[in-house]
Motif scaffolding. Sequence first.
Motif, mmCIF file in Angstrom:
data_model
loop_
_atom_site.group_PDB
_atom_site.id
_atom_site.type_symbol
_atom_site.label_atom_id
_atom_site.label_comp_id
_atom_site.label_asym_id
_atom_site.label_seq_id
_atom_site.Cartn_x
_atom_site.Cartn_y
_atom_site.Cartn_z
ATOM 1 N N VAL B 73 5.613 68.270 34.911
ATOM 2 C CA VAL B 73 6.325 69.529 35.266
ATOM 3 C C VAL B 73 7.883 69.599 35.874
ATOM 4 C CG1 VAL B 73 6.192 71.995 36.225
ATOM 5 C CG2 VAL B 73 4.070 70.678 35.513
ATOM 6 N N THR B 74 8.844 70.044 35.095
ATOM 7 C CA THR B 74 10.059 70.095 35.463
ATOM 8 C C THR B 74 10.441 71.202 36.174
ATOM 9 O OG1 THR B 74 10.683 68.259 34.108
ATOM 10 C CG2 THR B 74 12.439 69.305 35.117
ATOM 11 N N GLY B 75 11.079 71.589 37.298
ATOM 12 C CA GLY B 75 11.497 72.672 37.814
ATOM 13 C C GLY B 75 13.159 72.934 37.524
ATOM 14 N N VAL B 226 10.186 74.665 33.495
ATOM 15 C CA VAL B 226 10.024 75.913 34.237
ATOM 16 C C VAL B 226 11.114 76.383 34.964
ATOM 17 C CG1 VAL B 226 8.544 77.535 35.648
ATOM 18 C CG2 VAL B 226 7.749 75.387 34.439
ATOM 19 N N SER B 227 11.976 77.477 34.435
ATOM 20 C CA SER B 227 12.980 77.888 35.659
ATOM 21 C C SER B 227 12.669 78.704 36.705
ATOM 22 C CB SER B 227 14.178 78.595 34.411
ATOM 23 O OG SER B 227 13.912 79.957 34.733
ATOM 24 N N SER B 228 13.231 78.567 37.825
ATOM 25 C CA SER B 228 12.935 79.619 38.769
ATOM 26 C C SER B 228 13.802 79.465 39.968
ATOM 27 C CB SER B 228 11.802 78.941 39.647
ATOM 28 O OG SER B 228 11.573 79.589 40.810
ATOM 29 N N HIS B 229 14.391 80.610 40.726
ATOM 30 C CA HIS B 229 15.253 80.637 41.680
ATOM 31 C C HIS B 229 14.466 80.329 43.054
ATOM 32 C CE1 HIS B 229 13.880 84.921 41.364
ATOM 33 N NE2 HIS B 229 14.290 85.001 42.741
ATOM 34 N N MET B 234 8.754 75.996 43.555
ATOM 35 C CA MET B 234 8.641 74.669 42.798
ATOM 36 C C MET B 234 8.115 73.342 43.436
ATOM 37 S SD MET B 234 9.831 74.757 39.872
ATOM 38 C CE MET B 234 9.297 76.727 39.717
ATOM 39 N N GLN B 235 8.318 73.543 44.930
ATOM 40 C CA GLN B 235 7.710 72.210 45.709
ATOM 41 C C GLN B 235 6.124 72.194 45.477
ATOM 42 O OE1 GLN B 235 9.603 73.639 49.608
ATOM 43 N NE2 GLN B 235 8.885 71.444 49.837
#
Lengths: 277, 344
Positions: B73-75, B226-229, B234-235
């Motif tokens: 899984v790549t953030g 997965v994109s996220s702010h 993400m951790q």
Amino acid sequence: MNLVRSELLKIRTTATWWVLALITFVLWALTTLINWLQTSSLINLGAEATEGLTPEQSEQVLAQSDIANIAANLYTSGQFFGLLMVMLLGAIVVTNEFFHQTATTTFLTTARRTEVIGAKLIAATILGAAFWLVTTVLNLVVGALILAAYDTGSQLGSGAIWRAIGLNALAYALWSILGVGAGVLIRSQIGATITLVMVYLAGYFGAGIFFLAIGDRWGEWFQELQVLVPPLASQLMITGTELPGSPPQWVGAVVLVAYAVVMGVIGTLLVRRRDIS
Amino acid sequence: MNLRHLTAKLTIETFATQMGNDMSVGQVQHGSGGPPTAAAPAPGEIVVSGLTKQYRGVRAVDDLSFTVRPGRVTGFLGPNGAGKTTTLRMMLNLVAPTSGWATIGGTRYVDLDQPLRHVGAVLEASSAHKGRTGINHLRVICAAAGLPKSRADEALELVGLTPAAKRKFKGYSLGMKQRLGIAAAMLGDPRVLILDEPANGLDPEGIRWMRGFLKGLAAQGRTVLVSSHLLSEMQLLADDVVIIAAGRLIRQGPVDTVLGSMTTAAAEVKVRTPQAEQLAAALQAAGAAVRPGPDGGLLVTGVDAPTVGRVALQAQVELHELVAERPDLEGVFLELTAGKAGIR
């Protein structure tokens, strides 16, 4: 083919099509009623009808009272609003994608956008044809009944009638395509709907008044340019006989095909280039 | 689990051995030409190279290059407005790049044959016709993608939305809409999944479900981007991270390495001793920066806590307290991206 199936499924799984179909039916019933009344006055036309008219005008009135034209008018009844509806449906097929943000999903599923627009054009045409088919079946029943009431015979043996019905089908298909093209140009659902209704009505009545006011001032050739106004072109296509002072029916078809091709090509080029965000 | 996944897993393991923990290979050659034809990347690998998008007066994405590996899984992290969505949309042929390119498994999205069988994407939660039922939304996509109608039912089952199959989209909650989006992405059983802010609007239960779901997909050998702010989310979810701000790459690599490097630099060690001057001198000799703390202690930066302890032992200094203060990760993240974010 899969894409066309998908586009038809999109239309079938929402309420838009039957709402528009219902409106079309009501408007068809109204138009047919008016045509019935017109039929009775045209058939009972006496000699006094052409009194006081110029020879050209009386020629036009007499051409309209030709039984072929009366019958063609009845068998293509409802065209004026029917075309407006299939055009709106064509536009909605496109604007829905932006209004409901489904364009993203659509273009993810089919990355080659030309194919998507092609499928939409075909689906809209099929839909336009369906509207024509239902209207025509209704017209064949009601028209024949009206004509029978005046003892004129159904006229269905006449080639001119079937040509009018056939060209009417072409008109429905072409206006659906015009709608898809317009939907690409005006992405806003509400904007497209309002603009198309306004342009259609204003184009028809505005151009009618304009050419009437101009009269013969610039010569007869100028009057024939009426055919360049799309709603007038589609009306020309469904006349039973060639009317004096108007170009032949096929010119109307050519004009509409030209509009449809131009709109379709512009629409496709725009969609290919546009960022979807 | 089929053979394809097994192959993918093997490839990943080999790949991981070769690469070790080093992820700095992301910088592929730049240039506005097409993707390279030689050196075929691993199946399911996403390569972004020199991607740039210039809007009127704004460079939304600026010469961005990174790779995303399968089986993890790549953030894709960045503040709001950093260019994450634009980047994802350029990968998926929805937005045309000004220059640069992106490939998925070595092929540009537009050149993929039947893209849904390779890539599933969830970009916005509310992208369905409001008057259409959930199941019909999926059937429309199945028809266009040439997938059997039964896939729609299976995908709904997968995301636990079967009870709401025949309800109209406008009646869905935000969480249900997100699930429907994921169901749509899973229709073609794709090897690669790309999700834009999938946690947005989800309740804690929904977020937990999403986390487990995405981790499960990665464990099957699929690529999950997965994109996220939200760094904290993400951790818990990501194996790797790609951090961008103002359209530029800030950091990329395995999440622990990146966060470790981010925190070591900023980490402080708090130490209390009766022989403060002696210890300060010894620590400074060891290369640390020392300043007095608020309550008579010392604040040490530049070395970690074990080093401070060892230096104290060697200097024969008595210690009363030794605390490694891990800085708030969100704070570090904000610091890293500060001045580059905001409204542009």
